[in-house]
Motif scaffolding. Structure first.
Motif, PDB file in Angstrom:
ATOM      1  N   ALA A  83       0.834  -1.205   0.000  1.00  0.00           N
ATOM      2  CA  ALA A  83       0.000   0.000   0.000  1.00  0.00           C
ATOM      3  C   ALA A  83       0.868   1.254   0.000  1.00  0.00           C
ATOM      4  O   ALA A  83       2.004   1.233   0.472  1.00  0.00           O
ATOM      5  CB  ALA A  83      -0.923   0.000   1.222  1.00  0.00           C
ATOM      6  N   PRO A  84       0.331   2.388  -0.489  1.00  0.00           N
ATOM      7  CA  PRO A  84       1.127   3.622  -0.475  1.00  0.00           C
ATOM      8  C   PRO A  84       1.329   4.176   0.927  1.00  0.00           C
ATOM      9  O   PRO A  84       2.288   4.898   1.179  1.00  0.00           O
ATOM     10  CB  PRO A  84       0.292   4.587  -1.330  1.00  0.00           C
ATOM     11  N   LEU A  85       0.427   3.820   1.878  1.00  0.00           N
ATOM     12  CA  LEU A  85       0.490   4.306   3.264  1.00  0.00           C
ATOM     13  C   LEU A  85       0.514   5.829   3.326  1.00  0.00           C
ATOM     14  O   LEU A  85       1.149   6.412   4.212  1.00  0.00           O
ATOM     15  CB  LEU A  85       1.723   3.722   3.996  1.00  0.00           C
ATOM     16  N   THR A  86      -0.175   6.468   2.404  1.00  0.00           N
ATOM     17  CA  THR A  86      -0.271   7.928   2.415  1.00  0.00           C
ATOM     18  C   THR A  86      -1.423   8.359   3.314  1.00  0.00           C
ATOM     19  O   THR A  86      -2.283   7.551   3.684  1.00  0.00           O
ATOM     20  CB  THR A  86      -0.510   8.467   1.004  1.00  0.00           C
ATOM     21  N   MET A  87      -1.476   9.647   3.610  1.00  0.00           N
ATOM     22  CA  MET A  87      -2.556  10.182   4.432  1.00  0.00           C
ATOM     23  C   MET A  87      -3.903   9.978   3.737  1.00  0.00           C
ATOM     24  O   MET A  87      -4.883   9.568   4.373  1.00  0.00           O
ATOM     25  CB  MET A  87      -2.306  11.675   4.692  1.00  0.00           C
ATOM     26  N   GLY A  88      -3.945  10.234   2.412  1.00  0.00           N
ATOM     27  CA  GLY A  88      -5.187  10.049   1.669  1.00  0.00           C
ATOM     28  C   GLY A  88      -5.658   8.613   1.680  1.00  0.00           C
ATOM     29  O   GLY A  88      -6.858   8.333   1.799  1.00  0.00           O
ATOM     30  N   TRP A  89      -4.704   7.683   1.575  1.00  0.00           N
ATOM     31  CA  TRP A  89      -5.064   6.261   1.584  1.00  0.00           C
ATOM     32  C   TRP A  89      -5.676   5.861   2.925  1.00  0.00           C
ATOM     33  O   TRP A  89      -6.678   5.136   2.977  1.00  0.00           O
ATOM     34  CB  TRP A  89      -3.806   5.438   1.285  1.00  0.00           C
ATOM     35  N   CYS A  90      -5.087   6.334   4.008  1.00  0.00           N
ATOM     36  CA  CYS A  90      -5.605   6.022   5.346  1.00  0.00           C
ATOM     37  C   CYS A  90      -6.989   6.638   5.561  1.00  0.00           C
ATOM     38  O   CYS A  90      -7.903   5.992   6.098  1.00  0.00           O
ATOM     39  CB  CYS A  90      -4.638   6.524   6.416  1.00  0.00           C
ATOM     40  N   ILE A  91      -7.152   7.884   5.150  1.00  0.00           N
ATOM     41  CA  ILE A  91      -8.440   8.572   5.346  1.00  0.00           C
ATOM     42  C   ILE A  91      -9.541   7.880   4.549  1.00  0.00           C
ATOM     43  O   ILE A  91     -10.662   7.698   5.043  1.00  0.00           O
ATOM     44  CB  ILE A  91      -8.316  10.061   4.958  1.00  0.00           C
ATOM     45  N   ASN A  92      -9.243   7.510   3.311  1.00  0.00           N
ATOM     46  CA  ASN A  92     -10.246   6.807   2.503  1.00  0.00           C
ATOM     47  C   ASN A  92     -10.657   5.497   3.159  1.00  0.00           C
ATOM     48  O   ASN A  92     -11.828   5.111   3.106  1.00  0.00           O
ATOM     49  CB  ASN A  92      -9.687   6.538   1.102  1.00  0.00           C
ATOM     50  N   CYS A  93      -9.691   4.824   3.784  1.00  0.00           N
ATOM     51  CA  CYS A  93     -10.003   3.576   4.497  1.00  0.00           C
ATOM     52  C   CYS A  93     -10.931   3.861   5.675  1.00  0.00           C
ATOM     53  O   CYS A  93     -11.899   3.143   5.907  1.00  0.00           O
ATOM     54  CB  CYS A  93      -8.719   2.905   4.966  1.00  0.00           C
ATOM     55  N   HIS A  94     -10.665   4.920   6.432  1.00  0.00           N
ATOM     56  CA  HIS A  94     -11.505   5.280   7.574  1.00  0.00           C
ATOM     57  C   HIS A  94     -12.906   5.706   7.136  1.00  0.00           C
ATOM     58  O   HIS A  94     -13.871   5.517   7.880  1.00  0.00           O
ATOM     59  CB  HIS A  94     -10.840   6.403   8.366  1.00  0.00           C
ATOM     60  N   ARG A  95     -13.009   6.272   5.944  1.00  0.00           N
ATOM     61  CA  ARG A  95     -14.326   6.711   5.450  1.00  0.00           C
ATOM     62  C   ARG A  95     -15.192   5.544   4.977  1.00  0.00           C
ATOM     63  O   ARG A  95     -16.411   5.653   4.970  1.00  0.00           O
ATOM     64  CB  ARG A  95     -14.131   7.698   4.294  1.00  0.00           C
ATOM     65  N   THR A  96     -14.562   4.469   4.576  1.00  0.00           N
ATOM     66  CA  THR A  96     -15.318   3.352   3.991  1.00  0.00           C
ATOM     67  C   THR A  96     -15.385   2.109   4.878  1.00  0.00           C
ATOM     68  O   THR A  96     -16.196   1.219   4.618  1.00  0.00           O
ATOM     69  CB  THR A  96     -14.690   2.947   2.647  1.00  0.00           C
ATOM     70  N   THR A  97     -14.558   2.041   5.897  1.00  0.00           N
ATOM     71  CA  THR A  97     -14.517   0.843   6.753  1.00  0.00           C
ATOM     72  C   THR A  97     -15.524   0.954   7.886  1.00  0.00           C
ATOM     73  O   THR A  97     -15.538   1.940   8.622  1.00  0.00           O
ATOM     74  CB  THR A  97     -13.105   0.639   7.340  1.00  0.00           C
ATOM     75  N   ASN A  98     -16.360  -0.074   8.031  1.00  0.00           N
ATOM     76  CA  ASN A  98     -17.350  -0.089   9.107  1.00  0.00           C
ATOM     77  C   ASN A  98     -16.731  -0.570  10.412  1.00  0.00           C
ATOM     78  O   ASN A  98     -15.869  -1.455  10.420  1.00  0.00           O
ATOM     79  CB  ASN A  98     -18.527  -0.996   8.750  1.00  0.00           C
ATOM     80  N   VAL A  99     -17.179   0.018  11.513  1.00  0.00           N
ATOM     81  CA  VAL A  99     -16.744  -0.395  12.845  1.00  0.00           C
ATOM     82  C   VAL A  99     -17.556  -1.609  13.264  1.00  0.00           C
ATOM     83  O   VAL A  99     -18.771  -1.647  13.071  1.00  0.00           O
ATOM     84  CB  VAL A  99     -16.950   0.746  13.860  1.00  0.00           C
ATOM     85  N   GLN A 100     -16.884  -2.608  13.816  1.00  0.00           N
ATOM     86  CA  GLN A 100     -17.597  -3.801  14.273  1.00  0.00           C
ATOM     87  C   GLN A 100     -18.068  -3.590  15.711  1.00  0.00           C
ATOM     88  O   GLN A 100     -17.346  -3.869  16.670  1.00  0.00           O
ATOM     89  CB  GLN A 100     -16.679  -5.015  14.181  1.00  0.00           C
ATOM     90  N   PHE A 101     -19.286  -3.096  15.840  1.00  0.00           N
ATOM     91  CA  PHE A 101     -19.832  -2.794  17.150  1.00  0.00           C
ATOM     92  C   PHE A 101     -20.289  -4.051  17.877  1.00  0.00           C
ATOM     93  O   PHE A 101     -20.208  -4.124  19.102  1.00  0.00           O
ATOM     94  CB  PHE A 101     -21.028  -1.830  16.997  1.00  0.00           C
TER      95      PHE A 101
END
Length: 419
Positions: A359-377
């Motif tokens: 992975a590029p491990l860039t700030m944009g890559w991390c933020i996009n992951c946080h925007r699309t990944t669901n939290v397992q409540f």
């Protein structure tokens, strides 16, 4: 006719007895395998010398099984009795005492282990000398060269068509009596010069912008390591859990690199490589057994002798994944709390021989992951403090199908990663 039936019945009975005996022998060998793994494998192998001698042919070296059982139960007692072979064996193996299994292994247990050794010895003898499987590459071929050739051909065809069109236009003008102008050299053609200048300007701008954006990024970084360690073999073929080696990924910020003794837990017994062929990224074949010997050099281990772990020195692995100092990343937060799979950030590690940064491990890559990944409540005590989200899921104000993303609980706030 009656006589034939009797003979048939007797033959059937004999075949059944042979089958039951063979099944019982196989089951006994299976029990012996479990006993061998639990009690013997840390010091012995069937075919290779380790801390103790290889067990293949052990019955041919002792007078009978009774002597072997006595040795397993209490080796000191056998030595003190003056047994010649036992004392020779003790001297040969640097006077390393064998663990006493009196009260731990019964006579039947030792017999089961010996039966298992015989079965494994027979398998080794019956195995064909040749038969190494040919490794087939599952990777897709690189079509870059094909695309370049096709692009070049199309460009040539386009230039030819333009020339034909220009010639036809001149012929048409001449036929109709219009003045025919000679072709203008491309280096004096203003349109051509303008288009080329714009393309060069765009290319230079793109090159500078890409270089500035990618400064410090290391995607596809694949350094040479001091030992050719194949994740494909360990995590893929042998299915070793990532957390066995990278233990701290569950409990701390850093996943950590395993120490030499973790490697030696397995390679005290596994002294040679017998799997599919290994290749570097450049296509050069790798001798897996030679790589294991490199590990022994770092460990200060000599085969057939007890290992002194104090002589080991760290393996100088080359770090691949590295974030800037101003970025906070916690493995346990992602692995244990977020239930994120290792492959999300590290790629399909089970298919990699030489590991590279996926992975590029860039700030944009991390933020996009946080925007699309669901939290397992569900069944996750860490998120029990987010009452409004739990209530929203219960009363339907939050769509349970879409779920709650990391962003919704503050996963894109600056202070989460920069503090």
């Amino acid at each position: 006719m009656i006589h034939l039936r009797k003979v048939t019945a007797k033959v059937g009975l004999i075949v059944s007895l042979i089958f039951l005996l063979s099944f019982a022998q196989d089951a006994k060998a299976q029990d012996g395998k479990a006993l061998f793994t639990a009690n013997c494998a840390s010091c012995h192998s069937v075919h290779k010398d380790m801390t103790g001698p290889a067990l293949a042919g052990v019955e041919s070296r002792w007078p009978d099984r009774a002597h072997i059982i006595a040795w397993v139960h209490n080796s000191s007692k056998v030595l003190s009795s003056g047994d010649k072979y036992a004392n020779t064996l003790f001297e040969k193996w640097n006077k390393t005492p064998m663990t006493h299994f009196e009260g731990l292994l019964s006579d039947d247990d030792v017999n089961a282990i010996l039966d298992y050794v015989k079965v494994e010895e027979a398998k080794k003898t019956a195995a064909p000398a040749a038969g190494a499987a040919t490794q087939t590459s599952g990777e897709q071929s690189d079509n870059t060269l094909l695309y370049v050739v096709l692009t070049g051909v199309l460009a040539i065809v386009a230039i030819i068509l333009l020339q034909v069109n220009s010639s036809l236009k001149r012929m048409s003008n001449k036929k109709e009596g219009h003045p025919v102008l000679g072709p203008i050299p491309f280096y004096r053609n203003k349109k051509f010069i303008a288009v080329v200048a714009i393309l060069i300007f765009i290319y230079i701008g793109y090159w500078l912008a890409s270089g500035a954006i990618g400064l410090g990024h290391s995607q596809n970084y694949e350094p040479k390591q001091p030992i050719f360690y194949s994740h494909k073999v360990h995590a893929g073929i042998n299915q070793i859990n990532c957390l066995y080696c990278h233990t701290n990924a569950q409990y701390s910020r850093h996943a950590t690199i395993p120490s030499v003794n973790v490697c030696m837990n397995c390679h005290m017994a596994i002294t040679e490589y017998t799997g599919p062929k290994l290749f570097t990224a450049e296509g050069e074949e790798v001798d897996g057994s030679a790589e294991i010997q490199k590990l022994y050099k770092y460990a200060g281990y000599v085969q057939g002798q007890p290992w002194d772990a104090s002589k080991a020195k760290p393996i100088e692995w080359v770090r691949i994944h590295e974030l800037p100092d101003h970025v906070y990343f916690n493995h346990s937060q992602h692995v244990m709390v977020g239930k994120v799979q290792c492959q999300t950030c590290h790629g399909d590690i089970t298919k990699m021989d030489e590991v590279k940064q996926f992975a590029p491990l860039t700030m944009g890559w991390c933020i996009n992951c946080h925007r699309t990944t669901n939290v397992q409540f569900k069944d996750n005590g860490f998120y029990s403090i987010y009452q409004k989200y739990h209530e929203g899921l219960k009363n339907g104000t939050i769509d349970s199908a879409k779920g709650i993303t990391v962003e919704m609980i503050g996963g894109t706030e600056c202070q989460k990663c920069h503090y």
